[in-house]
Scaffold this active site. Structure first.
Site, PDB file in Angstrom:
ATOM      1  N   LYS A  88      77.574   9.677  22.068  1.00 37.03           N
ATOM      2  CA  LYS A  88      78.609   9.902  21.380  1.00 37.03           C
ATOM      3  C   LYS A  88      79.718  10.528  21.720  1.00 37.03           C
ATOM      4  CE  LYS A  88      76.045   7.509  18.052  1.00 37.03           C
ATOM      5  NZ  LYS A  88      76.291   5.968  18.129  1.00 37.03           N
ATOM      6  N   CYS A  89      79.682  10.971  23.012  1.00 37.61           N
ATOM      7  CA  CYS A  89      80.720  11.768  23.541  1.00 37.61           C
ATOM      8  C   CYS A  89      81.999  10.840  24.016  1.00 37.61           C
ATOM      9  CB  CYS A  89      80.004  12.507  24.815  1.00 37.61           C
ATOM     10  SG  CYS A  89      81.320  13.216  25.947  1.00 37.61           S
ATOM     11  N   GLY A  90      82.973  11.364  24.176  1.00 36.31           N
ATOM     12  CA  GLY A  90      84.250  11.066  24.550  1.00 36.31           C
ATOM     13  C   GLY A  90      84.104  10.291  25.963  1.00 36.31           C
TER      14      GLY A  90
END
Length: 106
Positions: free
Chosen positions: A43-45
């Protein structure tokens, strides 16, 4: 200034970790290989570029003594909220990760 305390120098090859199924893996099996140990999050950019580049790097050098050891981690801004199995499925399905993905470390 006071003297610093001595910290034991352990090799990564002395550690045992859990694979995605919970079985012990002695990292000594990777002795002699170049290791890239990474924590990963779905879920990291930067997830897309990170996983894409990890897969490319691994595919390019896996037959030359190079290994990526991926450890899902929810420590940084809760960016890996799922289970270890969900993290592995995400990496293997979406990014065709062929390198080992271990149990979540936190």
């Amino acid at each position: 200034m006071g003297a610093s305390k001595s910290v034991p120098q352990n090799s990564i090859h002395e550690f045992t970790v859990k694979d995605i199924r919970g079985k012990n893996v002695d990292l000594g099996i990777y002795k002699g290989d170049v290791l890239l140990v990474v924590n990963v999050a779905s879920k990291c950019g930067l997830t897309n570029i990170n996983y894409t580049q990890l897969t490319q790097l691994y595919n390019q050098y896996k037959n030359k003594g190079f290994e990526v050891l991926a450890f899902p981690c929810n420590q940084f801004l809760k960016q890996e909220p799922g289970t270890s199995q969900e993290a592995q499925e995400f990496a293997c399905t979406r990014f065709t990760a062929g390198y080992p993905i271990f149990q979540k470390v936190c």
